[in-house]
Design an enzyme around this catalytic site. Structure first.
Site, PDB file in Angstrom:
ATOM      1  CG  ASP A 190     -60.706  -9.904  -5.646  1.00  0.00           C
ATOM      2  OD1 ASP A 190     -61.935  -9.901  -5.859  1.00  0.00           O
ATOM      3  OD2 ASP A 190     -60.018  -8.865  -5.597  1.00  0.00           O
ATOM      4  N   GLY A 245     -51.081   2.981  -9.854  1.00  0.00           N
ATOM      5  CA  GLY A 245     -52.232   2.405  -9.147  1.00  0.00           C
ATOM      6  C   GLY A 245     -52.096   2.587  -7.660  1.00  0.00           C
ATOM      7  NE  ARG A 272     -50.778   5.514  -2.277  1.00  0.00           N
ATOM      8  CZ  ARG A 272     -51.640   5.239  -1.313  1.00  0.00           C
ATOM      9  NH1 ARG A 272     -52.072   3.980  -1.174  1.00  0.00           N
ATOM     10  NH2 ARG A 272     -52.086   6.173  -0.487  1.00  0.00           N
ATOM     11  CB  VAL A 273     -49.028  -0.474  -8.334  1.00  0.00           C
ATOM     12  CG1 VAL A 273     -48.257  -1.202  -9.433  1.00  0.00           C
ATOM     13  CG2 VAL A 273     -49.731  -1.481  -7.427  1.00  0.00           C
TER      14      VAL A 273
END
Length: 447
Positions: free
Chosen positions: A216, A103, A109-110
């Site tokens: 969210d 991701g 960034r993942v």
């Protein structure tokens, strides 16, 4: 087919047959790219060897450097993640084996990683910390993650910090997003919805008790821990989370040794920032008080839970307009209905649950604790219809995604993009709002 409700792109992935076609094209392109890189690697390697033979005075160091460069190119060709791994601090790579990028965001960034000793899988979120604003946002998320510990909330394993980057090692959820699970299964009834909502409400109740506002909440941020039917559902992505004022004021009364005690400056800033008036989150899930810049609290998460419940039972949004101004006006009016398919088959208790959440006045809105005690969740929809809602939900999700993908991204109507107040606005001036599109550019929105 996978549907993403409120994603930054709002697009539907192609049909299985088309997927095969696109995968074939992608494979051919990647294969040609690899061949090109391999040829370039050989040419460079031969050039260095030829230079070493033709130039008798060439040093062995020059040849070795050339061979090293060719080996580096070969490594990049065979391992596309090699370049990305180089961004990680040696302390991280010494403990974790970086597997793949799973991701990416504007400043994060993942990656999927594996602990080198235990072989346990984790997700590592790399946050780029640039400037004071980025540092404060990172510290806010980190402050929340260090505090929380609940079965339905993402868990933080450890943290690595450098001057410009922060690495959050999180538990890895492999069961997919909430709506992906709904679409993937052949049947979906109200009882299935109550199981998911019970876990989300439990996580929210825990967060709100601590004084954490997620801000969210949406289906994309609700992930199943594993693919099994008995998997727990966890709340993720605390990038926009904040603390309620009562939490900031009660810091001095905390005896928890694991709790991160903020400095006096942090306390004063948190108290000063309350009530939370910043417009942020995903437009389709924003509560009315956020749009009006009124004081907001954990009730904004409950409004978002109402939107999620509506989607979960119908596959459509309660407030669905072609532009942001129209969307915001619909939210401020509370203009939603239970008309159309499959609402005729949905129980009155389920509709009551939604009505109690999509209440314009936050003080009259159902809390997470009250949601857990609502008859619809308590009875696990025992008195509800046993009708399978899967077909209607999937069809509505497909229609929604098709409409969203046909809209022009530059118009500012792309669904699901996070929205936030522009930095630098004067306190008493008319607020200017922006939404970041997929390219990270800020788009103006009429308010």
């Amino acid at each position: 087919m996978v549907f993403i409700m409120g994603s930054s792109s709002g697009k539907v992935l192609p049909e299985p047959s088309k997927n095969g076609y696109f995968c074939l094209i992608s494979s051919v392109v990647n294969f040609k790219k690899q061949e090109t890189v391999r040829e370039a690697c050989k040419e460079k390697q031969q050039a260095w060897l030829w230079r070493g033979r033709s130039d008798r005075g060439a040093s062995r160091e020059g040849i070795s450097e050339g061979v090293k460069e060719s080996v580096h190119l070969e490594e990049q060709m065979t391992n596309p993640n090699a370049k990305f791994r180089a961004k990680f601090d040696p302390r991280v790579t010494a403990r974790y084996d970086i597997k793949a990028l799973i991701g990416r965001g504007s400043f994060s960034r993942v990656v999927r990683a594996e602990h080198r000793r235990t072989r346990q899988p984790f997700a590592i979120k790399l946050l780029e910390v640039k400037g004071q604003e980025g540092h404060e946002a990172c510290q806010a998320e980190l402050g929340v993650l260090r505090r929380v510990n609940h079965t339905n909330v993402i868990r933080l394993a450890e943290v690595f910090e450098t001057q410009h980057r922060v690495y959050l090692v999180l538990e890895l959820a492999t069961g997919g997003e909430l709506l992906e699970r709904v679409v993937a299964r052949g049947t979906f009834r109200e009882r299935d919805a109550t199981k998911a909502l019970m876990m989300v409400s439990s996580g929210l109740h825990y967060l709100h008790t601590l004084g954490v506002i997620h801000r969210d909440l949406k289906p994309e941020n609700l992930l199943y821990y594993h693919p099994g039917q008995d998997s727990r559902l966890i709340i993720t992505d605390f990038g926009l989370a904040c603390w309620e004022n009562k939490t900031a004021l009660s810091f001095q009364n905390r005896d928890d040794a694991n709790f991160h005690m903020p400095s006096d400056a942090e306390k004063s800033r948190q108290v000063k920032d309350w009530p939370v008036r910043t417009l942020c989150g995903t437009p389709e899930y924003l509560a009315p008080e956020m749009l009006e810049r009124r004081p907001c609290s954990s009730a904004v998460d409950m409004w978002a839970l109402g939107v999620i419940t509506y989607i979960l039972l119908s596959g459509s949004l309660p407030f669905d307009q072609s532009s942001r101004p129209r969307l915001f006006r619909a939210i401020l009016r509370g203009g939603y209905s239970f008309h159309g398919d499959p609402w005729k088959s949905v129980s009155a208790l389920a509709k009551s649950f939604i009505d109690r959440l999509l209440t314009l006045e936050p003080e009259h809105r159902m809390s997470a604790e009250e949601a857990l005690k609502h008859p619809w969740l308590v009875s696990m929809a025992a008195c509800s219809s046993n009708k399978n809602l899967h077909r209607s939900i999937s069809r509505n999700l497909q229609r929604r995604a098709s409409r969203a993908s046909s809209r022009c991204p530059s118009s500012g109507s792309t669904p699901g993009s996070r929205i936030s107040m522009r930095s630098g606005s004067r306190p008493n001036s008319r607020p200017r709002f922006g939404v970041s599109n997929s390219s990270g550019q800020c788009l103006k929105i009429a308010t």
